[in-house]
Scaffold this motif. Structure first.
Motif, short mmCIF file in Angstrom:
data_model
loop_
_atom_site.label_atom_id
_atom_site.label_comp_id
_atom_site.label_asym_id
_atom_site.label_seq_id
_atom_site.Cartn_x
_atom_site.Cartn_y
_atom_site.Cartn_z
N PHE A 284 38.00 62.92 43.08
CA PHE A 284 39.44 62.65 43.05
C PHE A 284 39.90 61.99 41.75
CE2 PHE A 284 37.88 61.61 47.47
CZ PHE A 284 37.98 62.90 47.95
N TRP A 315 40.21 67.13 48.44
CA TRP A 315 40.04 66.12 49.46
C TRP A 315 40.11 66.68 50.87
CZ3 TRP A 315 44.14 65.11 52.73
CH2 TRP A 315 45.43 65.41 52.30
N SER A 318 36.68 66.60 52.18
CA SER A 318 36.29 65.26 52.56
C SER A 318 36.90 64.87 53.90
CB SER A 318 36.73 64.27 51.47
OG SER A 318 36.25 62.98 51.72
N MET A 437 43.78 57.81 46.00
CA MET A 437 42.89 57.61 47.14
C MET A 437 42.83 56.12 47.49
SD MET A 437 40.88 59.48 49.03
CE MET A 437 39.84 59.03 50.41
N TYR A 479 43.58 59.17 52.62
CA TYR A 479 43.75 60.18 51.58
C TYR A 479 45.17 60.14 51.01
CZ TYR A 479 39.29 61.78 53.31
OH TYR A 479 37.97 61.84 53.66
#
Length: 549
Positions: A284, A315, A318, A437, A479
Motif C-alpha cells: 500500500f 488491498w 488483503s 491504511m 482499509y
C-alpha cells in the motif's frame, strides 16, 4: 547498586505476591544504552538492550511472573511497553506515558507483570518520545502450560521473526521533523530481525531447519507505518495462532501483517536441502521495498534462488485474507476451558463508540486525531492523576462524543480520555475516512474483530458481523475509506490506551485513553499502585495512598 536492584525487585513483588502465590518467577536485568549499527548499510545510532539490536526475546509461559529491572543509560527519559500483554487489574505495568512516570537517565525501574490466562506471540518496544525508531524492541512469547493441550504437535523449534520498516534518520531527527510540523515521508527500507540480506551468497542464516521437521515461526510487524507481506520461498505457512488466539489452521503462500500484529505459523522443511529466502515487502505504498533473510536447511549447501516470490497486489486481496481468519472453537485457551464457551454474539451491546481518524494543520503544524481531538501526553500520567483524585487538574473526561457526526471541522489539542462503565459490553467502530491504511491497538484487552468493510458504517452493517468465530485479538486494520468493528467487555479496571499503530500518527495525536473504574475499591478488581512506582508532575512527593484492600 546490587542492593538497590534487589530492594526494587522485592518491593515490586510484594505488591502483587498476595494474588500470584504459587506461580513461577523469572528475573531479568536489562541495560538500555545507545550503540552503533547499520541495518540498511548506513551507520546510525540505535538503542540496545544488553548490547543487542533487536533486544532479547522473552520466553515465558502462561501465568509466569516476569520481573525485569530496566536501567536507563540513555540521555532521555525512557519506558518500555509490553504490547498485547493484558496486565489484568494492573495497568501500572503497561509502560505508557498515560500510566507510568518515565525512567529518568541514570535510574532504573523494575517491571513486574504476569501474562495471566494468556498464550501467544507478542513484542515489546519503547513508548517514550520516538525511541521506537531507534530500536529497543524485541519478541515476547507466552507458551501454553503443559496441562493445557495445544491443537498441533510440538514443533522442532520456535523462532521469532521481527519484521519492520526502517528509517536511516536518527530518532532525534525524526522527532525534530515532526515537532516542526512536517510529515515523515516513506521509510528507507525493511528489516527482518534487524537485518537485510545482501543476497550475494555470503549472508549468514537467520534460522536453520532439519529436513522433514516442522517449525513454528512467530511473525510480528514491529514497524512504524507499513503493512508488510511475509512469505518464504517454496514453502507454505500453516497459520495456527494470532495475537493470543488459536485459529483454524489454513495454509497460506503469504500473509499481510499489519503494523502491531503478530501471527504464528508452522513451516515444514519439505523441500530440497538448500537455502531459501524469507521475504518481507511493503504494501500500500507508492514504492515497494523488500527485505530478505536466509533460511537454511541443515546439510544443504546450495544458495537460495534470487528469484523471489511476489507480493499480492491491492488491498481487496488483503481484505479477503482477513475474512479467512477464524477462531478455533475446539481448541483450549490458556485456561482449562474451551474458548468457544464465550458466546460473545449473544451479549447485548450497551454502548456504541465510533472513532473517526482525521488530520489537520493546527497552528501551522500537522496533527492527527480521533473524533476531533488530537491527544497530548501530560506531565502527570493520567492514571496517577486519577488515582490521587486530582484528575480535574490534569484532564477532562469525555471531551469527544460517541458519534462524531458526518464531518470533523477542526481538531483541538488536549488529553483525550473516555470514561467507560466497568463490565459493560461495548461496540467500537473504527471508521477511516482517509485514503491511507490504518491499524489500531487496544491495551489491556482482547476484542472480537467482527467485521471490516469498505464505506461508512451504519447500524445496518451489523447484519454482516461474524458473531460466531471472529478471532479474539488486540490489533485490527482499517482499509482506506473503510471501517472495522470490534466487540468486547470492558472488565479490566485501569487506564488503557487506544492508539494508531502508525507511529507518526500516534506521536502527533491519533490516540486516546479509556478509563475503566471499578465501583468497588477492591483488589479483586484492581491492584494498588506498586510500592516502587515513581511519582511525577503534580503528584511528585505525595504519599502513596493505599485505597484498595
Amino acid at each position: 547498586m546490587e542492593g538497590k536492584m534487589m530492594l526494587t525487585a522485592l518491593l515490586c513483588i510484594a505488591t502483587v505476591a498476595v494474588v500470584n502465590a504459587g506461580d513461577p518467577y523469572f528475573f531479568y536485568t536489562w541495560n538500555v544504552s545507545y550503540g552503533n549499527a547499520a541495518p540498511l548499510g548506513v551507520p546510525q545510532k540505535v538503542i540496545l538492550i544488553n548490547g543487542q539490536f533487536p533486544g532479547p526475546n522473552i520466553n515465558s509461559t502462561s501465568n509466569n511472573n516476569i520481573v525485569i529491572n530496566v536501567f536507563n543509560n540513555l540521555d532521555e527519559p525512557f519506558l518500555l511497553h509490553w504490547s498485547g500483554i493484558q496486565h489484568r487489574k494492573n495497568c501500572w505495568q503497561d509502560g505508557l506515558p498515560g500510566t507510568t512516570c518515565p525512567i529518568m537517565p541514570g535510574q532504573n525501574f523494575t517491571y513486574h507483570f504476569q501474562p495471566k490466562d494468556q498464550i501467544g506471540s507478542y513484542f515489546y518496544y519503547p513508548s517514550t518520545s520516538l525511541h521506537r525508531f531507534a530500536g529497543g524492541f524485541g519478541g515476547l512469547r507466552v507458551n501454553s502450560r503443559l496441562l493445557i493441550p495445544v491443537p498441533y504437535a510440538d514443533p522442532e523449534d520456535d523462532y521469532t521473526v521481527l519484521i519492520n520498516d526502517w528509517y536511516t534518520k536518527s530518532h532525534t531527527s525524526i522527532k525534530n521533523l515532526l515537532d516542526s510540523g512536517r510529515a515523515l515521508g516513506s521509510p528507507d527500507g525493511v528489516l527482518i530481525n534487524g537485518k537485510s540480506a545482501k543476497m550475494d551468497g555470503k549472508d549468514q542464516p537467520l534460522f536453520t531447519m532439519k529436513p522433514g521437521k516442522t517449525y513454528k515461526f512467530r511473525i510480528c510487524n514491529v514497524g512504524f507505518k507499513s503493512t508488510l507481506n511475509f512469505r518464504i520461498q517454496n514453502h507454505k505457512m500453516k497459520l495456527v495462532e494470532m495475537e493470543g488466539s488459536h485459529v483454524l489452521q489454513n495454509d497460506y503462500d503469504s500473509l499481510d501483517v499489519h503494523v502491531g500484529q503478530c501471527f504464528a505459523v508452522l513451516v515444514t522443511a519439505d523441500q530440497a536441502a538448500k537455502d531459501y529466502y524469507m521475504v518481507a515487502s511493503t504494501r500500500f505504498l507508492k514504492k515497494e521495498m523488500t527485505s530478505t533473510g536466509v533460511l537454511r536447511y541443515v546439510g544443504g549447501s546450495a544458495q537460495a534462488s534470487t528469484v523471489l516470490p511476489k507480493a499480492p497486489v491491492g488491498w481487496a486481496w488483503s481484505l479477503n485474507q482477513f475474512r479467512s481468519f477464524r477462531w478455533n472453537l475446539t481448541a483450549s485457551a490458556a485456561r482449562p476451558n474451551p474458548q468457544g464457551s464465550y458466546h460473545y454474539g449473544k451479549i447485548n451491546i450497551t454502548r456504541t463508540i465510533k472513532l473517526v481518524n482525521s488530520q489537520q494543520v493546527v497552528n501551522g503544524k500537522l496533527k492527527f486525531g480521533l473524533n476531533g481531538v488530537s491527544h497530548i501526553d501530560t506531565e502527570t500520567p493520567l492514571k496517577l492523576a486519577e488515582y490521587f483524585q486530582m484528575a480535574e487538574k490534569v484532564f477532562k473526561y469525555n471531551v469527544i462524543k460517541d458519534e462524531p457526526g458526518a464531518m470533523i471541522k477542526q481538531l483541538t489539542v488536549e488529553p483525550n480520555v473516555l470514561n467507560i462503565t466497568f463490565r459493560t459490553f461495548v461496540e467500537v467502530i473504527f471508521e477511516n475516512r482517509e485514503k491511507s491504511m490504518q491499524s489500531y491497538h487496544l491495551d489491556g484487552y482482547s476484542f472480537f474483530a467482527v467485521a471490516t468493510e469498505p464505506g461508512r458504517w451504519t447500524p445496518a452493517k451489523r447484519e454482516n458481523y461474524n458473531l460466531l468465530d471472529a478471532v479474539s485479538r488486540h490489533t485490527v486494520q482499517v482499509y482506506p475509506k473503510s471501517w472495522s468493528a470490534i466487540l468486547l467487555t470492558f472488565d479490566n479496571a485501569g487506564m488503557w490506551n487506544i492508539r494508531s499503530e502508525n507511529w507518526e500518527r500516534r506521536y502527533l495525536g491519533q490516540q486516546m485513553y479509556v478509563s475503566v473504574l471499578s465501583p468497588e475499591k477492591s483488589l479483586r478488581d484492581e491492584y494498588n499502585i506498586p510500592l516502587n512506582a515513581g511519582l511525577c508532575g503534580i503528584v511528585k512527593g505525595l504519599s502513596k495512598p493505599i485505597i484498595y484492600s
